[in-house]
Design a protein around this motif. Structure first.
Motif, short mmCIF file in Angstrom:
data_model
loop_
_atom_site.label_atom_id
_atom_site.label_comp_id
_atom_site.label_asym_id
_atom_site.label_seq_id
_atom_site.Cartn_x
_atom_site.Cartn_y
_atom_site.Cartn_z
N PRO A 72 0.83 -1.22 0.00
CA PRO A 72 0.00 0.00 0.00
C PRO A 72 0.86 1.26 0.00
CG PRO A 72 -0.76 -1.55 1.67
CD PRO A 72 0.56 -2.05 1.19
N PHE A 73 0.47 2.22 -0.81
CA PHE A 73 1.10 3.53 -0.81
C PHE A 73 0.22 4.53 -0.06
CE2 PHE A 73 2.21 7.63 -2.94
CZ PHE A 73 3.56 7.67 -2.61
N SER A 74 -1.02 4.15 0.16
CA SER A 74 -1.99 4.97 0.89
C SER A 74 -2.20 4.36 2.28
CB SER A 74 -3.31 5.01 0.13
OG SER A 74 -3.75 3.70 -0.16
N GLU A 75 -3.13 4.93 3.05
CA GLU A 75 -3.39 4.42 4.39
C GLU A 75 -3.77 2.94 4.37
OE1 GLU A 75 -6.27 5.43 8.24
OE2 GLU A 75 -6.12 6.82 6.56
N ALA A 76 -4.45 2.52 3.31
CA ALA A 76 -4.83 1.12 3.16
C ALA A 76 -5.24 0.89 1.71
CB ALA A 76 -5.98 0.75 4.10
N ALA A 77 -5.27 -0.37 1.31
CA ALA A 77 -5.86 -0.77 0.03
C ALA A 77 -7.01 -1.70 0.35
CB ALA A 77 -4.83 -1.47 -0.85
N ASP A 78 -8.19 -1.34 -0.09
CA ASP A 78 -9.40 -2.10 0.24
C ASP A 78 -9.86 -2.95 -0.94
OD1 ASP A 78 -9.59 -1.12 2.81
OD2 ASP A 78 -10.85 0.58 2.23
N GLY A 79 -10.37 -4.13 -0.61
CA GLY A 79 -10.98 -5.00 -1.62
C GLY A 79 -9.98 -5.68 -2.54
N LEU A 80 -8.77 -5.91 -2.07
CA LEU A 80 -7.77 -6.52 -2.94
C LEU A 80 -8.11 -7.98 -3.23
CD1 LEU A 80 -5.10 -6.34 -4.49
CD2 LEU A 80 -3.91 -6.97 -2.37
N THR A 81 -8.20 -8.28 -4.50
CA THR A 81 -8.49 -9.64 -4.95
C THR A 81 -7.40 -10.08 -5.92
OG1 THR A 81 -10.88 -9.38 -4.69
CG2 THR A 81 -10.13 -11.10 -6.20
N LEU A 82 -6.80 -11.24 -5.67
CA LEU A 82 -5.76 -11.81 -6.51
C LEU A 82 -6.25 -13.12 -7.09
CD1 LEU A 82 -2.63 -11.31 -4.19
CD2 LEU A 82 -3.55 -9.72 -5.90
N ILE A 83 -6.25 -13.22 -8.42
CA ILE A 83 -6.70 -14.43 -9.11
C ILE A 83 -5.57 -14.94 -9.99
CG2 ILE A 83 -8.37 -15.38 -10.76
CD1 ILE A 83 -10.34 -13.22 -9.85
N GLY A 84 -5.32 -16.24 -9.92
CA GLY A 84 -4.23 -16.83 -10.70
C GLY A 84 -2.89 -16.76 -9.99
N PHE A 85 -2.92 -16.46 -8.68
CA PHE A 85 -1.70 -16.37 -7.89
C PHE A 85 -1.56 -17.59 -6.97
CE2 PHE A 85 -2.23 -12.06 -9.21
CZ PHE A 85 -0.99 -11.46 -9.14
N LYS A 86 -0.33 -17.87 -6.58
CA LYS A 86 -0.05 -18.96 -5.65
C LYS A 86 -0.78 -18.74 -4.34
CE LYS A 86 3.85 -21.43 -3.54
NZ LYS A 86 5.35 -21.52 -3.47
N PRO B 146 -3.85 -16.69 -3.38
CA PRO B 146 -4.96 -15.83 -3.82
C PRO B 146 -5.54 -15.04 -2.64
CG PRO B 146 -5.70 -18.09 -3.62
CD PRO B 146 -4.22 -18.11 -3.36
N LEU B 147 -6.22 -13.95 -2.98
CA LEU B 147 -6.94 -13.17 -2.00
C LEU B 147 -8.32 -12.84 -2.55
CD1 LEU B 147 -4.30 -10.55 -0.75
CD2 LEU B 147 -5.12 -12.56 0.47
N ASP B 148 -9.28 -12.64 -1.65
CA ASP B 148 -10.64 -12.29 -2.07
C ASP B 148 -11.14 -11.13 -1.22
OD1 ASP B 148 -13.18 -12.23 -3.14
OD2 ASP B 148 -13.91 -13.95 -2.01
N ASN B 149 -11.20 -9.94 -1.85
CA ASN B 149 -11.77 -8.77 -1.20
C ASN B 149 -11.10 -8.48 0.15
OD1 ASN B 149 -13.59 -6.60 -1.22
ND2 ASN B 149 -15.07 -7.72 0.03
N CYS B 150 -9.80 -8.41 0.14
CA CYS B 150 -9.02 -8.29 1.37
C CYS B 150 -8.64 -6.84 1.66
CB CYS B 150 -7.76 -9.15 1.25
SG CYS B 150 -6.89 -9.39 2.81
N HIS B 151 -8.62 -6.48 2.93
CA HIS B 151 -8.19 -5.16 3.39
C HIS B 151 -6.70 -5.23 3.73
CE1 HIS B 151 -8.38 -1.28 5.53
NE2 HIS B 151 -7.67 -1.86 6.48
#
Length: 214
Positions: free
Chosen positions: A159-173, A175-180
């Motif tokens: 994150p370059f800001s206070e937070a990144a909201d809703g991070l979703t990673l698909i096709g990664f070793k 994965p994340l789903d809508n993560c803060h």
């Protein structure tokens, strides 16, 4: 203008083989001592920026003879030489800006160079900081597809800001789903793609993506 390559005066050992980045409609720009690095690589810059206080008189004469357009500034100024070159490049509205010679050496310059990526947000130009081991890019909210790079298999999101909201990673070793992802988290360090491509998306904040070799 498709691509502008900017070479700054960071330690030479971190600068990759620049001949690999000469492709199609490419404009080369030297920044201070980075202009010398370009000339030594056999590349004549179309533009050169800086106060040139870190080079010898002989090197400055070489630059004056070689560079068609030389932008000389006083050493005492409100902007770094690189920021002046980047502002010029963004005004040209190229598809890509690749910046070399900005890692290693002084930490204050490196951190400032990371922050310069913020200038390119909300523009139709892809800006990357590139060295022998890493590619660094900044993103605003949206959905993005990335391709596998064998030479830079590790992918991290910071994150370059206070937070990144809703991070979703698909096709990664990992994965994340809508993560803060709060500022200061290392959750997204050193991930990998498991297919030839993957996607990442987030709804709020600003993210830095680093693609690295081990």
């Amino acid at each position: 203008m498709k691509t502008i390559n900017i070479v700054a005066g960071g330690p030479r050992e971190f600068i990759p083989d620049l001949s690999e980045y000469t492709d199609g409609d490419t404009t080369w720009v030297g920044v201070d001592k980075g202009t010398v690095a370009l000339l030594e690589a056999g590349i004549v810059p179309q533009e050169a920026f800086g106060d040139f206080d870190s080079i010898t008189e002989e090197e400055l004469l070489q630059i004056q003879k070689a560079a068609p357009a030389l932008h000389v500034y006083q050493a005492e100024k409100d902007y770094t030489d690189l920021e002046l070159a980047l502002d010029w490049a963004l005004q040209k509205e190229p598809e890509n800006i690749r910046i070399f010679g900005v890692t290693g050496g002084r930490a204050d310059h490196f951190l400032g160079n990371i922050q310069l990526l913020y200038k390119a947000l909300n523009k139709d130009t892809v800006v990357k900081l590139i060295d022998r081991q890493n590619e660094i890019q900044m993103f605003e909210p949206g959905r993005y597809t990335i391709e596998e790079k064998v030479r830079r298999r590790y992918i991290s999101f910071i994150p370059f800001s206070e937070a990144a909201d809703g991070l979703t990673l698909i096709g990664f070793k990992y994965p994340l789903d809508n993560c803060h992802i709060p500022l200061g988290s290392t959750l997204c360090i050193s991930n990998e793609l498991i297919h030839s491509r993957g996607t990442f998306s987030f709804a709020k904040g600003i993210l830095i993506m680093v693609r690295s070799a081990d």
